[in-house]
Structures are given as C-alpha cells and as structure tokens.
Motif scaffolding. Structure first.
Motif, PDB file in Angstrom:
ATOM      1  N   LYS A  71      -6.384   4.830  -0.425  1.00 25.39           N
ATOM      2  CA  LYS A  71      -6.364   4.429   0.998  1.00 25.39           C
ATOM      3  C   LYS A  71      -7.608   4.949   1.718  1.00 25.39           C
ATOM      4  O   LYS A  71      -8.171   4.258   2.560  1.00 25.39           O
ATOM      5  CB  LYS A  71      -5.101   4.975   1.658  1.00 25.39           C
ATOM      6  CG  LYS A  71      -4.905   4.557   3.082  1.00 25.39           C
ATOM      7  CD  LYS A  71      -3.597   5.117   3.617  1.00 25.39           C
ATOM      8  CE  LYS A  71      -3.417   4.808   5.070  1.00 25.39           C
ATOM      9  NZ  LYS A  71      -2.187   5.391   5.593  1.00 25.39           N
ATOM     10  N   ASP A  72      -8.023   6.157   1.379  1.00 24.46           N
ATOM     11  CA  ASP A  72      -9.198   6.759   2.012  1.00 24.46           C
ATOM     12  C   ASP A  72     -10.508   6.176   1.471  1.00 24.46           C
ATOM     13  O   ASP A  72     -11.582   6.545   1.921  1.00 24.46           O
ATOM     14  CB  ASP A  72      -9.210   8.291   1.816  1.00 24.46           C
ATOM     15  CG  ASP A  72      -8.077   8.972   2.575  1.00 24.46           C
ATOM     16  OD1 ASP A  72      -7.493   8.336   3.473  1.00 24.46           O
ATOM     17  OD2 ASP A  72      -7.793  10.139   2.261  1.00 24.46           O
ATOM     18  N   THR A  86       0.816  -1.207   0.000  1.00 22.33           N
ATOM     19  CA  THR A  86       0.000   0.000   0.000  1.00 22.33           C
ATOM     20  C   THR A  86       0.854   1.264   0.000  1.00 22.33           C
ATOM     21  O   THR A  86       0.338   2.361  -0.168  1.00 22.33           O
ATOM     22  CB  THR A  86      -0.929   0.035   1.225  1.00 22.33           C
ATOM     23  OG1 THR A  86      -0.139  -0.030   2.402  1.00 22.33           O
ATOM     24  CG2 THR A  86      -1.918  -1.120   1.196  1.00 22.33           C
ATOM     25  N   TYR A 119      -2.421   7.316  -4.144  1.00 21.34           N
ATOM     26  CA  TYR A 119      -2.425   6.274  -3.126  1.00 21.34           C
ATOM     27  C   TYR A 119      -3.232   6.707  -1.909  1.00 21.34           C
ATOM     28  O   TYR A 119      -3.911   5.902  -1.292  1.00 21.34           O
ATOM     29  CB  TYR A 119      -1.004   5.877  -2.735  1.00 21.34           C
ATOM     30  CG  TYR A 119      -0.445   4.774  -3.604  1.00 21.34           C
ATOM     31  CD1 TYR A 119      -0.322   3.476  -3.117  1.00 21.34           C
ATOM     32  CD2 TYR A 119      -0.058   5.014  -4.912  1.00 21.34           C
ATOM     33  CE1 TYR A 119       0.181   2.466  -3.914  1.00 21.34           C
ATOM     34  CE2 TYR A 119       0.450   4.018  -5.718  1.00 21.34           C
ATOM     35  CZ  TYR A 119       0.573   2.739  -5.208  1.00 21.34           C
ATOM     36  OH  TYR A 119       1.064   1.733  -5.998  1.00 21.34           O
ATOM     37  N   GLN A 120      -3.173   7.991  -1.569  1.00 23.63           N
ATOM     38  CA  GLN A 120      -3.951   8.482  -0.429  1.00 23.63           C
ATOM     39  C   GLN A 120      -5.448   8.411  -0.727  1.00 23.63           C
ATOM     40  O   GLN A 120      -6.237   8.018   0.127  1.00 23.63           O
ATOM     41  CB  GLN A 120      -3.546   9.915  -0.077  1.00 23.63           C
ATOM     42  CG  GLN A 120      -4.153  10.406   1.209  1.00 23.63           C
ATOM     43  CD  GLN A 120      -3.730   9.572   2.413  1.00 23.63           C
ATOM     44  OE1 GLN A 120      -2.566   9.289   2.610  1.00 23.63           O
ATOM     45  NE2 GLN A 120      -4.696   9.156   3.213  1.00 23.63           N
TER      46      GLN A 120
END
Length: 141
Positions: free
Chosen positions: A136-137, A85, A132-133
C-alpha cells in the motif's frame, strides 16, 4: 496544574467473521491487545460492517461455512467493491482443494486451518498485514 493528556493511539481494526462464538472469542483473545476487534457471526453482517467501515478495516479473518451468507459471498462483495486491498485470511476447518482454488480466485492472502495454534495465527496474520502495508505504501509493486 493540569496534566497534559497524551494522545490516544488508535489501533488498527480487525474484522473477525465466524458463526461460532467460541472461534470469535479465541481469535479476539489473540489479537485484542494489538487490534480493535469487530466481530460478526455471518457474512451478511460482515458485508454491512465493510460497507460502514471500508476505510478502517486493516485485516479480515473469515470463516467459509456460515449460515445466511458464506465467506465466499463476502469475498465476492469485496471483489466487486474494490476492497481487495484489505488482506483476507480464511480460517476454516473446511480445507479442501476446491475451497483453496476458489479462495485463490479471490486473492485471499492466506488460509489457516482450524483448530489453530495461537503463535502460528499471530505470526501469519502479522506477516500478511505487514506485507499489505508495504504494498500500500508503494515500497514494492
């Protein structure tokens, strides 16, 4: 009357892994305003940092060809320990079809060839971190 201290905003951490000090210096100078920089000169040291700071590392800039333990060994470690991740951006002068194929097997976020231009590296790294954020969220799966 005492002045109220403002809380320190903690910068995200960037792991820069390259056996050449000049490359680490250049990358650090590009990103040190926005990231807390952790530097390693080989893959074995990078694995130790990832073991210790696994929850804190936001992005990894990784060279491929290094003594002791190469970039692909670091990618294998990250795959085995579910650190996939964390976006990894390979930064290497050793760009060829075999390495690009191997990198894609590890879901590397991007591949930047040395020597690099500061503005290109900055944009591409920020774009990958942002994507990626978002993932991830849970904003898109």
């Amino acid at each position: 009357m005492k002045r109220k201290e403002e809380p320190q905003i903690q910068k995200p951490q960037m792991l820069i892994v390259d056996d050449k000090a000049v490359n680490r210096y250049v990358l650090k100078s590009i990103f040190e305003e926005d990231y807390e920089i952790v530097e390693c000169q080989d893959g074995r040291a990078a694995i130790e940092v990832l073991e210790e700071k696994r929850e804190d590392v936001t992005v990894v800039l990784l060279d491929i060809v290094m003594p002791v333990c190469d970039g692909f060994a670091v990618l294998e470690y990250m795959k085995e320990t579910a650190l996939c991740t964390v976006p990894v951006i390979l930064i290497s002068s050793n760009v060829n079809d075999i390495n690009i194929r191997r990198a894609s097997d590890y879901d590397v976020a991007d591949y930047i060839q040395k020597p690099f231009q500061e503005n290109v590296v900055r944009q591409r790294v920020q774009r990958m971190v942002d994507l990626y954020q978002i993932r991830k969220d849970g904003m898109f799966a």
